[in-house]
Scaffold this motif. Structure first.
Motif, short mmCIF file in Angstrom:
data_model
loop_
_atom_site.label_atom_id
_atom_site.label_comp_id
_atom_site.label_asym_id
_atom_site.label_seq_id
_atom_site.Cartn_x
_atom_site.Cartn_y
_atom_site.Cartn_z
N THR A 160 0.84 -1.19 0.00
CA THR A 160 0.00 0.00 0.00
C THR A 160 0.88 1.24 0.00
OG1 THR A 160 -0.12 0.06 2.42
CG2 THR A 160 -1.90 -1.08 1.27
N VAL A 161 0.38 2.29 -0.63
CA VAL A 161 1.05 3.59 -0.63
C VAL A 161 0.04 4.60 -0.09
CG1 VAL A 161 2.22 5.36 -2.01
CG2 VAL A 161 2.37 2.94 -2.70
N ASN A 162 0.37 5.19 1.04
CA ASN A 162 -0.47 6.26 1.58
C ASN A 162 0.16 7.59 1.16
OD1 ASN A 162 -1.93 8.12 3.01
ND2 ASN A 162 -2.07 6.86 4.86
N THR A 163 -0.49 8.24 0.19
CA THR A 163 0.11 9.46 -0.38
C THR A 163 -0.24 10.69 0.47
OG1 THR A 163 -1.79 10.06 -1.74
CG2 THR A 163 -0.24 8.47 -2.68
N GLY A 164 -1.05 10.50 1.49
CA GLY A 164 -1.56 11.63 2.27
C GLY A 164 -2.96 11.98 1.84
N SER A 165 -3.22 11.92 0.52
CA SER A 165 -4.59 12.18 0.04
C SER A 165 -5.30 10.89 -0.37
CB SER A 165 -4.58 13.15 -1.14
OG SER A 165 -3.89 12.60 -2.23
N LYS A 166 -4.55 9.87 -0.76
CA LYS A 166 -5.15 8.60 -1.21
C LYS A 166 -4.40 7.42 -0.59
CE LYS A 166 -8.09 10.32 -4.25
NZ LYS A 166 -9.51 10.31 -3.95
N LEU A 167 -5.17 6.38 -0.27
CA LEU A 167 -4.57 5.12 0.17
C LEU A 167 -4.68 4.15 -1.01
CD1 LEU A 167 -3.25 3.49 2.44
CD2 LEU A 167 -5.55 2.91 3.26
N VAL A 168 -3.52 3.77 -1.53
CA VAL A 168 -3.45 3.01 -2.78
C VAL A 168 -2.91 1.62 -2.48
CG1 VAL A 168 -2.43 2.97 -5.09
CG2 VAL A 168 -2.96 5.17 -4.00
N LEU A 169 -3.55 0.60 -3.08
CA LEU A 169 -3.02 -0.76 -3.00
C LEU A 169 -2.53 -1.16 -4.38
CD1 LEU A 169 -2.77 -3.60 -1.54
CD2 LEU A 169 -5.12 -4.04 -2.33
N ILE A 170 -1.28 -1.66 -4.45
CA ILE A 170 -0.76 -2.13 -5.73
C ILE A 170 -0.73 -3.66 -5.70
CG2 ILE A 170 1.13 -2.06 -7.40
CD1 ILE A 170 1.96 0.64 -6.31
N ASP A 171 -1.57 -4.28 -6.50
CA ASP A 171 -1.74 -5.73 -6.63
C ASP A 171 -2.37 -6.33 -5.36
OD1 ASP A 171 -0.99 -5.88 -9.29
OD2 ASP A 171 1.13 -6.06 -8.79
N THR A 172 -3.03 -7.50 -5.57
CA THR A 172 -3.91 -7.98 -4.49
C THR A 172 -3.62 -9.40 -4.00
OG1 THR A 172 -5.59 -8.88 -5.98
CG2 THR A 172 -5.78 -6.55 -5.42
N GLY A 173 -2.63 -10.08 -4.60
CA GLY A 173 -2.31 -11.43 -4.12
C GLY A 173 -3.25 -12.49 -4.64
N LEU A 174 -3.12 -13.68 -4.04
CA LEU A 174 -3.74 -14.89 -4.59
C LEU A 174 -5.19 -15.10 -4.18
CD1 LEU A 174 -0.54 -16.89 -4.08
CD2 LEU A 174 -1.82 -17.05 -6.21
N GLY A 175 -5.67 -14.29 -3.25
CA GLY A 175 -7.07 -14.42 -2.85
C GLY A 175 -7.29 -15.60 -1.92
N PRO A 176 -8.57 -15.81 -1.55
CA PRO A 176 -8.89 -16.82 -0.53
C PRO A 176 -8.84 -18.25 -1.06
CG PRO A 176 -10.88 -15.73 -1.34
CD PRO A 176 -9.73 -15.05 -2.01
N GLY A 177 -8.63 -19.18 -0.13
CA GLY A 177 -8.81 -20.60 -0.44
C GLY A 177 -7.69 -21.28 -1.19
N VAL A 178 -6.46 -20.74 -1.10
CA VAL A 178 -5.37 -21.35 -1.86
C VAL A 178 -4.34 -22.06 -0.97
CG1 VAL A 178 -5.36 -20.17 -4.08
CG2 VAL A 178 -4.45 -19.00 -2.07
N GLY A 179 -4.62 -22.14 0.30
CA GLY A 179 -3.70 -22.89 1.17
C GLY A 179 -3.24 -22.07 2.35
N PRO A 180 -2.70 -22.76 3.34
CA PRO A 180 -2.41 -22.09 4.61
C PRO A 180 -1.29 -21.04 4.55
CG PRO A 180 -1.63 -24.37 4.62
CD PRO A 180 -2.43 -24.19 3.37
N THR A 181 -0.40 -21.14 3.55
CA THR A 181 0.71 -20.17 3.50
C THR A 181 0.48 -19.12 2.43
OG1 THR A 181 1.99 -21.42 1.87
CG2 THR A 181 2.31 -22.00 4.21
N LEU A 182 -0.73 -19.06 1.91
CA LEU A 182 -1.01 -18.14 0.79
C LEU A 182 -2.32 -17.40 1.03
CD1 LEU A 182 -0.15 -20.70 -2.01
CD2 LEU A 182 1.18 -18.67 -1.47
N GLY A 183 -2.51 -16.31 0.28
CA GLY A 183 -3.74 -15.54 0.44
C GLY A 183 -3.81 -14.84 1.79
#
Ligand code: ZN
Length: 328
Positions: A101-124
């Motif tokens: 995440t990048v908090n620019t002061g005016s916007k909170l931005v997320l760059i990319d989101t990962g593998l999502g739910p349900g892919v295993g205990p060490t992921l998502g």
């Protein structure tokens, strides 16, 4: 040895001896009776670029036996030797996944989101680690996707199919969007990995196609965040410059998969590159720029916290990971 340090050491040694005597004579011996915790600590790392506050957030890491053809243009033995030289478990490849995440002061931005739910205990692990970092998913204003591969887009959705970042504008690279959403491209795609990529992109963006904003290269996609063309890994693969004041961070996205193989050997072709020749051109261009600038580089598949500097080294490059800094 100065007198001061010598005396400190002697005093320390005397104290340890005294403690040992006390514990065996005066009291019951100390016992390590605390149960082992048995799980990993939260993974997030915070730092500043100018006035921006940035948080690298681990989505976890996957360890799998290296598939045949993982590196397309060298022998399997050569690729395995490179993994061994990087001290990975024998025959295995460890791939970390690190959104930010990048908090620019005016916007909170997320760059990319990962593998999502349900892919295993060490992921998502993005949602759990984001919570540990004190970041509310509802507070994300903009999600920027570097390209539309599953490990970057799947985290847009929750397990029940809802939006993981319900208040965020979703920004996708225009070239990647056109490529992956083309029915013609999908019908021409070979069975296997490529076909699966097309299907997954459509699944994640089902019902959202009117809600995404397409961005071009060499444009400011959020305050202080500019897109750079690093195509090859996918046709619209994008890196970013994050700039605040006089400071700059280069966000490479997937210019390379794991650096131990592909940053050291920029002409090696990972099986995931859509156009391996263009991907190699992008690697050289991007790392030549990073090395010349002595820039800090964030890499989605670098070992956590996925930050380092890149130097030229023979015909390839070397990544010098940063040291953990307790001060912001
Ligand atoms: Zn990736």
């Amino acid at each position: 040895m100065t007198d001061f340090t010598r005396r400190s050491l002697l005093t320390g040694a005397a104290a340890i001896t005294a403690a040992a005597v006390t514990s065996t004579v005066g009291h019951a011996p100390a016992r390590a009776a605390a149960p082992a915790v048995g799980k990993q600590a939260p993974g997030f790392y915070r730092y500043r670029v100018g006035d921006f506050e940035i948080t690298q957030i681990s989505d976890g890491a996957r360890t799998v036996p290296m598939p045949d053809g993982f590196v397309k243009n060298v022998s399997k033995d050569q690729a395995l030797a490179a993994l061994e030289a990087a001290y990975m478990p024998r025959g295995q490849v460890i791939t970390p996944f690190n959104p930010m995440t990048v908090n620019t002061g005016s916007k909170l931005v997320l760059i990319d989101t990962g593998l999502g739910p349900g892919v295993g205990p060490t992921l998502g692990l993005l949602p759990a680690n984001m919570a540990a970092a004190g970041i509310d998913p509802k507070a994300i204003d903009i999600v920027i996707l570097s390209h539309l591969h599953p490990d970057h887009i799947n985290g847009l959705k929750t397990a029940d199919g809802g939006l993981a970042f319900p208040n965020a504008e979703m920004k996708v690279p225009a070239v990647d969007w056109a490529f992956w959403m083309s029915d013609e491209n999908m019908s021409k795609a070979p069975e296997g990995l490529m076909k699966a990529y097309f299907q997954q992109t459509r699944k994640i963006f089902a019902g959202l196609t009117d809600k995404v904003t397409k961005y071009e290269w060499a444009k400011e996609v959020a305050p202080g965040i500019t897109s750079i063309d690093t195509n090859g890994h996918t046709p619209g693969h994008t890196s970013f410059v994050v700039a605040s004041g006089s400071e700059r961070l280069l966000v490479q996205s997937d210019v390379t998969n794991i650096p131990e193989l592909f940053l050291r050997n920029p002409d090696w072709q990972v099986m995931f590159d859509a156009d391996p020749v263009k991907a190699a051109v992008s690697r050289h261009k991007f790392y030549d720029m990073a090395a010349a600038e002595k820039a800090l580089v964030a890499g989605f598949h670098f070992a956590f916290p996925s930050l380092g500097h890149v130097e030229k080294d023979g015909t390839g490059y070397r990544l010098a990971p940063i040291a953990w800094n307790a001060a912001l």
